[in-house]
Scaffold this motif. Structure first.
Motif, PDB file in Angstrom:
ATOM      1  N   VAL A  63       0.851  -1.183   0.000  1.00 30.83           N
ATOM      2  CA  VAL A  63       0.000   0.000   0.000  1.00 30.83           C
ATOM      3  C   VAL A  63       0.888   1.235   0.000  1.00 30.83           C
ATOM      4  O   VAL A  63       1.864   1.308   0.750  1.00 30.83           O
ATOM      5  CB  VAL A  63      -0.947   0.028   1.223  1.00 30.83           C
ATOM      6  N   VAL A  64       0.547   2.200  -0.849  1.00 35.14           N
ATOM      7  CA  VAL A  64       1.271   3.465  -0.918  1.00 35.14           C
ATOM      8  C   VAL A  64       0.277   4.597  -0.705  1.00 35.14           C
ATOM      9  O   VAL A  64      -0.740   4.670  -1.405  1.00 35.14           O
ATOM     10  CB  VAL A  64       1.973   3.642  -2.284  1.00 35.14           C
ATOM     11  N   TYR A  65       0.567   5.456   0.259  1.00 38.05           N
ATOM     12  CA  TYR A  65      -0.223   6.668   0.463  1.00 38.05           C
ATOM     13  C   TYR A  65       0.546   7.784  -0.229  1.00 38.05           C
ATOM     14  O   TYR A  65       1.575   8.253   0.262  1.00 38.05           O
ATOM     15  CB  TYR A  65      -0.399   6.928   1.957  1.00 38.05           C
ATOM     16  N   ALA A  66       0.042   8.218  -1.393  1.00 34.66           N
ATOM     17  CA  ALA A  66       0.861   9.006  -2.313  1.00 34.66           C
ATOM     18  C   ALA A  66       0.885  10.494  -2.017  1.00 34.66           C
ATOM     19  O   ALA A  66       1.765  11.199  -2.500  1.00 34.66           O
ATOM     20  CB  ALA A  66       0.382   8.782  -3.742  1.00 34.66           C
ATOM     21  N   GLY A  67      -0.070  11.027  -1.275  1.00 36.24           N
ATOM     22  CA  GLY A  67      -0.032  12.462  -1.021  1.00 36.24           C
ATOM     23  C   GLY A  67      -1.389  13.026  -0.692  1.00 36.24           C
ATOM     24  O   GLY A  67      -2.378  12.304  -0.584  1.00 36.24           O
ATOM     25  N   PHE A  68      -1.436  14.325  -0.564  1.00 38.78           N
ATOM     26  CA  PHE A  68      -2.654  14.998  -0.137  1.00 38.78           C
ATOM     27  C   PHE A  68      -3.383  15.605  -1.328  1.00 38.78           C
ATOM     28  O   PHE A  68      -2.787  16.157  -2.241  1.00 38.78           O
ATOM     29  CB  PHE A  68      -2.325  16.104   0.868  1.00 38.78           C
ATOM     30  N   ALA A  69      -4.700  15.521  -1.313  1.00 35.97           N
ATOM     31  CA  ALA A  69      -5.559  16.120  -2.332  1.00 35.97           C
ATOM     32  C   ALA A  69      -6.912  16.388  -1.701  1.00 35.97           C
ATOM     33  O   ALA A  69      -7.221  15.901  -0.617  1.00 35.97           O
ATOM     34  CB  ALA A  69      -5.692  15.193  -3.541  1.00 35.97           C
ATOM     35  N   LYS A  70      -7.739  17.180  -2.368  1.00 34.41           N
ATOM     36  CA  LYS A  70      -9.052  17.505  -1.821  1.00 34.41           C
ATOM     37  C   LYS A  70      -9.989  16.307  -1.870  1.00 34.41           C
ATOM     38  O   LYS A  70     -10.827  16.118  -0.982  1.00 34.41           O
ATOM     39  CB  LYS A  70      -9.653  18.682  -2.593  1.00 34.41           C
ATOM     40  N   CYS A  71      -9.868  15.525  -2.930  1.00 35.28           N
ATOM     41  CA  CYS A  71     -10.725  14.349  -3.099  1.00 35.28           C
ATOM     42  C   CYS A  71      -9.879  13.084  -2.982  1.00 35.28           C
ATOM     43  O   CYS A  71      -8.661  13.111  -3.126  1.00 35.28           O
ATOM     44  CB  CYS A  71     -11.416  14.384  -4.455  1.00 35.28           C
TER      45      CYS A  71
END
Length: 288
Positions: free
Chosen positions: A12-20
């Motif tokens: 699992v990779v949590y790639a970054g921040f976004a609004k959606c």
């Protein structure tokens, strides 16, 4: 960026921040490393007959399924359909075969489709690039049990990467939710993509009914690496501008020029496409 594995081995990779929220389920299989010709496509079509809200991306050695939404759990539920709502039975497999046959029959006569196939035959070898008839014959020979075995071998935790992007969330919360939705996916040995060195070279020709001249030229670039990408991008841009200017300098304004990286079975070529309704193949190639 956060990286971790679930208890069953899924990455699992949590790639970054976004609004959606958005998610990609990447499976390490495609037409390059499929065990039988056409079976990866057959399972993908069988799957897509039954799931909703997911966009597929099919590659040579990777198949990706993407989903988005305002809620992380909603995205997880959509992607989970790949495993919990895919039934491999005679009815769905037969429907998938007929859909693939129809699409293949519809696209096979198209000039550009024929030209790209000829290009692949020349660049990568006729023993690997199959005709329409060979492909469909292989596809229709696969049984429901063959498709089920393919799914059980490749759509497994060790052969999958889940990538998530969205609003800030703790690693613990993300891992707990991923375990909830994907922790039951079965484990297996990770599949290693095939690596081939099969560049052949040469030339080929197809006959067309219209009067447009079309040419494709290519160069083997299978030995290049990711580190070479910046240089390759600059050289391709320079070459494309120079080629367009060469035709413009001769007032040959009706020439279409396209330059791209084209790949097949793990190999890549730089491919140039030229087309003109008025010039001959010789005139196009002389300028080139």
């Amino acid at each position: 960026m956060e990286k971790f594995k679930l208890n069953n081995g899924m990455s699992v990779v949590y790639a970054g921040f976004a609004k959606c929220w958005s998610g990609v389920l990447s499976v390490n299989v495609g037409h390059v490393n499929e065990p039988k010709l056409g079976i990866a496509n057959l399972f993908e079509r069988t799957l897509l007959l039954q799931i909703r809200g997911i966009l597929p991306v099919f590659g040579g050695s990777m198949t990706a399924y993407t989903a988005g939404g305002m809620d992380l759990e909603d995205v997880m539920q959509k992607l989970q359909q790949v495993f919990n709502q895919t039934v491999v039975n005679d009815e769905y497999v037969e429907q998938a075969k007929q859909l693939i046959r129809q699409q293949t029959e519809d696209t096979a006569p198209m000039t550009m489709r024929r030209m790209k196939l000829e290009y692949k035959h020349v660049a990568f070898g006729e023993d690997l690039v199959k005709t329409k008839e060979e492909y469909l014959s292989s596809l229709f020979s696969h049984t429901t049990e063959d498709v089920r075995e393919f799914a059980n071998t490749y759509y497994t935790a060790n052969n999958i990467v889940l990538v998530i992007a969205g609003p800030k969330v703790s690693k613990r919360e993300l891992k707990n939710m991923a375990e909830t939705y994907f922790g039951s996916v079965s484990e297996s040995t990770e599949i290693t993509p095939s690596k081939s060195n099969i560049y052949t070279g040469g030339f080929g020709k197809i006959e067309v009914k219209d009067c447009t001249s079309r040419l494709m030229f290519g160069w083997d670039m299978s030995n290049t690496t990711v580190d070479d990408s910046p240089v390759i991008n600059v050289l391709m841009s320079m070459f494309l501008r120079r080629l367009e200017r060469a035709f413009a300098d001769l007032d040959l304004t009706d020439v279409q020029v396209d330059l791209k990286i084209a790949g097949y079975y793990g190999l890549r070529t730089i491919r140039v496409y030229l087309a003109s309704p008025t010039l001959s193949n010789k005139a196009l190639s002389d300028v080139f």
